[in-house]
Design a protein around this motif. Structure first.
Motif, PDB file in Angstrom:
ATOM      1  N   GLU A  95      -1.849 -13.862   4.631  1.00 26.11           N
ATOM      2  CA  GLU A  95      -1.987 -12.410   4.723  1.00 26.11           C
ATOM      3  C   GLU A  95      -3.183 -11.917   3.926  1.00 26.11           C
ATOM      4  N   LEU A  96      -3.576 -12.668   2.884  1.00 26.09           N
ATOM      5  CA  LEU A  96      -4.732 -12.278   2.089  1.00 26.09           C
ATOM      6  C   LEU A  96      -6.012 -12.835   2.673  1.00 26.09           C
ATOM      7  N   SER A  97      -6.011 -14.121   3.017  1.00 23.81           N
ATOM      8  CA  SER A  97      -7.227 -14.755   3.516  1.00 23.81           C
ATOM      9  C   SER A  97      -7.645 -14.209   4.871  1.00 23.81           C
ATOM     10  N   ASP A  98      -6.683 -13.901   5.731  1.00 25.25           N
ATOM     11  CA  ASP A  98      -7.028 -13.382   7.053  1.00 25.25           C
ATOM     12  C   ASP A  98      -7.750 -12.042   6.965  1.00 25.25           C
ATOM     13  N   SER A  99      -7.447 -11.264   5.933  1.00 21.41           N
ATOM     14  CA  SER A  99      -8.057  -9.936   5.825  1.00 21.41           C
ATOM     15  C   SER A  99      -9.475  -9.975   5.287  1.00 21.41           C
ATOM     16  N   PRO A 113     -16.022   4.950   8.527  1.00 20.80           N
ATOM     17  CA  PRO A 113     -15.560   4.687   7.159  1.00 20.80           C
ATOM     18  C   PRO A 113     -14.086   5.021   6.934  1.00 20.80           C
ATOM     19  N   LEU A 114     -13.623   6.138   7.503  1.00 25.15           N
ATOM     20  CA  LEU A 114     -12.216   6.497   7.310  1.00 25.15           C
ATOM     21  C   LEU A 114     -11.294   5.537   8.055  1.00 25.15           C
ATOM     22  N   GLU A 115     -11.650   5.180   9.287  1.00 20.86           N
ATOM     23  CA  GLU A 115     -10.841   4.223  10.048  1.00 20.86           C
ATOM     24  C   GLU A 115     -10.757   2.893   9.307  1.00 20.86           C
ATOM     25  N   ARG A 116     -11.880   2.459   8.779  1.00 24.92           N
ATOM     26  CA  ARG A 116     -11.901   1.178   8.083  1.00 24.92           C
ATOM     27  C   ARG A 116     -11.031   1.213   6.830  1.00 24.92           C
ATOM     28  N   ALA A 117     -11.141   2.285   6.069  1.00 26.01           N
ATOM     29  CA  ALA A 117     -10.334   2.401   4.857  1.00 26.01           C
ATOM     30  C   ALA A 117      -8.847   2.422   5.187  1.00 26.01           C
ATOM     31  N   VAL A 118      -8.479   3.175   6.202  1.00 27.69           N
ATOM     32  CA  VAL A 118      -7.069   3.251   6.605  1.00 27.69           C
ATOM     33  C   VAL A 118      -6.582   1.880   7.061  1.00 27.69           C
ATOM     34  N   PHE A 119      -7.380   1.188   7.859  1.00 27.28           N
ATOM     35  CA  PHE A 119      -6.987  -0.141   8.345  1.00 27.28           C
ATOM     36  C   PHE A 119      -6.784  -1.099   7.174  1.00 27.28           C
ATOM     37  N   VAL A 120      -7.723  -1.124   6.258  1.00 29.33           N
ATOM     38  CA  VAL A 120      -7.644  -2.042   5.113  1.00 29.33           C
ATOM     39  C   VAL A 120      -6.427  -1.733   4.253  1.00 29.33           C
ATOM     40  N   LEU A 121      -6.241  -0.474   3.907  1.00 26.20           N
ATOM     41  CA  LEU A 121      -5.144  -0.107   3.013  1.00 26.20           C
ATOM     42  C   LEU A 121      -3.785  -0.350   3.655  1.00 26.20           C
ATOM     43  N   GLU A 123      -3.167  -2.479   6.643  1.00 26.99           N
ATOM     44  CA  GLU A 123      -2.955  -3.833   7.164  1.00 26.99           C
ATOM     45  C   GLU A 123      -3.069  -4.907   6.082  1.00 26.99           C
ATOM     46  N   ALA A 124      -3.990  -4.740   5.140  1.00 22.17           N
ATOM     47  CA  ALA A 124      -4.192  -5.773   4.117  1.00 22.17           C
ATOM     48  C   ALA A 124      -3.315  -5.545   2.890  1.00 22.17           C
ATOM     49  N   PHE A 125      -3.080  -4.277   2.545  1.00 24.69           N
ATOM     50  CA  PHE A 125      -2.357  -4.003   1.308  1.00 24.69           C
ATOM     51  C   PHE A 125      -1.031  -3.282   1.522  1.00 24.69           C
ATOM     52  N   ASP A 126      -0.706  -2.988   2.776  1.00 24.48           N
ATOM     53  CA  ASP A 126       0.610  -2.448   3.144  1.00 24.48           C
ATOM     54  C   ASP A 126       0.968  -1.168   2.391  1.00 24.48           C
ATOM     55  N   LEU A 127      -0.020  -0.313   2.161  1.00 23.58           N
ATOM     56  CA  LEU A 127       0.267   0.964   1.519  1.00 23.58           C
ATOM     57  C   LEU A 127       0.979   1.883   2.507  1.00 23.58           C
ATOM     58  N   PRO A 128       1.922   2.695   2.035  1.00 22.09           N
ATOM     59  CA  PRO A 128       2.581   3.651   2.937  1.00 22.09           C
ATOM     60  C   PRO A 128       1.593   4.709   3.412  1.00 22.09           C
ATOM     61  N   PHE A 129       1.845   5.253   4.603  1.00 22.88           N
ATOM     62  CA  PHE A 129       0.922   6.230   5.168  1.00 22.88           C
ATOM     63  C   PHE A 129       0.796   7.468   4.279  1.00 22.88           C
ATOM     64  N   SER A 130       1.864   7.821   3.572  1.00 24.16           N
ATOM     65  CA  SER A 130       1.792   8.998   2.698  1.00 24.16           C
ATOM     66  C   SER A 130       0.739   8.816   1.607  1.00 24.16           C
ATOM     67  N   GLU A 131       0.643   7.598   1.041  1.00 28.05           N
ATOM     68  CA  GLU A 131      -0.354   7.331  -0.001  1.00 28.05           C
ATOM     69  C   GLU A 131      -1.759   7.259   0.585  1.00 28.05           C
ATOM     70  N   ILE A 132      -1.888   6.626   1.763  1.00 27.56           N
ATOM     71  CA  ILE A 132      -3.206   6.528   2.394  1.00 27.56           C
ATOM     72  C   ILE A 132      -3.718   7.925   2.746  1.00 27.56           C
ATOM     73  N   ALA A 133      -2.816   8.791   3.212  1.00 25.56           N
ATOM     74  CA  ALA A 133      -3.205  10.163   3.550  1.00 25.56           C
ATOM     75  C   ALA A 133      -3.776  10.870   2.332  1.00 25.56           C
ATOM     76  N   GLU A 134      -3.187  10.624   1.165  1.00 28.88           N
ATOM     77  CA  GLU A 134      -3.683  11.235  -0.070  1.00 28.88           C
ATOM     78  C   GLU A 134      -5.057  10.685  -0.429  1.00 28.88           C
ATOM     79  N   VAL A 135      -5.263   9.398  -0.177  1.00 23.41           N
ATOM     80  CA  VAL A 135      -6.557   8.766  -0.471  1.00 23.41           C
ATOM     81  C   VAL A 135      -7.675   9.420   0.333  1.00 23.41           C
ATOM     82  N   ILE A 136      -7.453   9.604   1.647  1.00 22.71           N
ATOM     83  CA  ILE A 136      -8.538  10.064   2.522  1.00 22.71           C
ATOM     84  C   ILE A 136      -8.551  11.578   2.718  1.00 22.71           C
ATOM     85  N   GLY A 137      -7.548  12.262   2.158  1.00 24.19           N
ATOM     86  CA  GLY A 137      -7.527  13.716   2.268  1.00 24.19           C
ATOM     87  C   GLY A 137      -7.203  14.222   3.653  1.00 24.19           C
ATOM     88  N   ARG A 138      -6.301  13.522   4.351  1.00 27.39           N
ATOM     89  CA  ARG A 138      -5.862  13.926   5.678  1.00 27.39           C
ATOM     90  C   ARG A 138      -4.335  14.036   5.689  1.00 27.39           C
TER      91      ARG A 138
END
Length: 299
Positions: A95-99, A113-121, A123-138
């Motif tokens: 799960e780490l090496s594939d990413s 840039p926003l799509e990439r950040a959302v995908f990484v956070l 798919e690679a780090f399994d952050l909940p959407f609520s936290e990712i939304a706070e990161v990107i301001g959406r």
């Protein structure tokens, strides 16, 4: 305590930044900037330091990616991600090496840039959407939409790996032997009919300025590049004035086996292969000296 908290999470932060940026040097710079932000904040007001640091790092990485993408428009030849050496324990964690697979990072270059950040956070780090939304301001709904769109783009462009790492290592070793011995017939047997070679020399080292497609073109380039006369030209292009012997090894790079070429105590080229149906489908050749600076030859 402030320093200890940051250093506890530093590896994670560099990992987040690298996946968003595709550059080890930029990821280190982002981590350093995150440290400056962290050292200047009232830590008593931070309920979850890890979440705070990921949020700061991600935002910094998104801003840097926007700046980097504008610079890459004037890059000489194709731009490929900066390779990183991965240790065996990391390589075993799929799960780490594939990413961090080069092939995946190449596909991520097509995302915003926003799509990439959302995908990484996600798919690679399994952050909940609520936290990712706070990161990107959406909003969370908008974040989920970005994630869906990013996954679709990745699924469309990501090559299909059907060889395990042991098989890929074996093919990488055979590839090195055939290319360095001038065995064009043996090399052709390893390449798929529609094989693609993407080279990144950044205008500072020998690499094709355009993507090469097909057995004939790729095979000719590889065997000519391994000839003594072309090796001499290559040495000059990377600043090695006197002939120094090239050494070839197979190392774990970005979670998979890759050919690492060194001379005079430094890495000069990394070649990563995508293997499909037992044959080489894509070759990523990275020779830009700036992208090799953080790599070191095996002792």
């Amino acid at each position: 305590m402030t320093t200890e908290i940051f250093h506890e999470h530093r590896g994670l932060l560099v990992g987040v930044a690298y996946r968003i940026l595709g550059s080890a040097a930029d990821a280190e710079d982002v981590a350093q900037e995150a440290w400056l932000r962290w050292s200047g904040v009232e830590h008593e007001s931070v309920a979850d330091p890890k979440a705070y640091l990921i949020r700061v790092t991600s935002r910094l990485a998104i801003d840097r990616l926007r700046w980097a993408q504008s610079r890459r428009e004037s890059y000489v030849g194709p731009w490929l991600p900066e390779p990183i050496v991965t240790t065996p324990d990391v390589a075993e964690r799929a799960e780490l090496s594939d990413s961090v697979e080069l092939a995946l990072l190449v596909v991520l270059e097509r995302l915003s840039p926003l799509e990439r950040a959302v995908f990484v956070l996600r798919e690679a780090f399994d952050l909940p959407f609520s936290e990712i939304a706070e990161v990107i301001g959406r909003s969370e709904a908008a974040t989920r939409q970005l994630a869906r769109r990013a996954r679709e783009h990745v699924q469309e462009g990501r090559p299909r790996f059907d060889a395990d790492r042991v098989r890929r290592r074996e093919i990488t070793e055979r590839f090195i032997n055939a290319a360095t011995s001038g065995d064009l017939e043996g090399l052709m047997a390893l390449l798929s009919d529609g094989v693609t070679l993407v080279g990144d020399g950044g205008g500072k080292a020998r690499a094709p300025l355009r993507v090469l497609v097909g057995q004939a073109k790729v095979g000719r380039f590889l065997t000519s590049a391994a000839s003594p006369s072309d090796i001499h030209k290559f040495m000059g292009s990377i600043g090695v004035e006197e002939y120094a012997e090239l050494t070839f090894e197979v190392a774990s790079v970005n979670g998979g086996p890759a050919a690492v070429i060194s001379t005079a105590g430094r890495v000069v080229t990394v070649i990563s292969l995508v293997v499909v149906d037992g044959r080489i489908d894509t070759i990523y050749l990275i020779a830009n000296p700036e992208k090799m600076a953080h790599l070191h030859p095996a002792s």
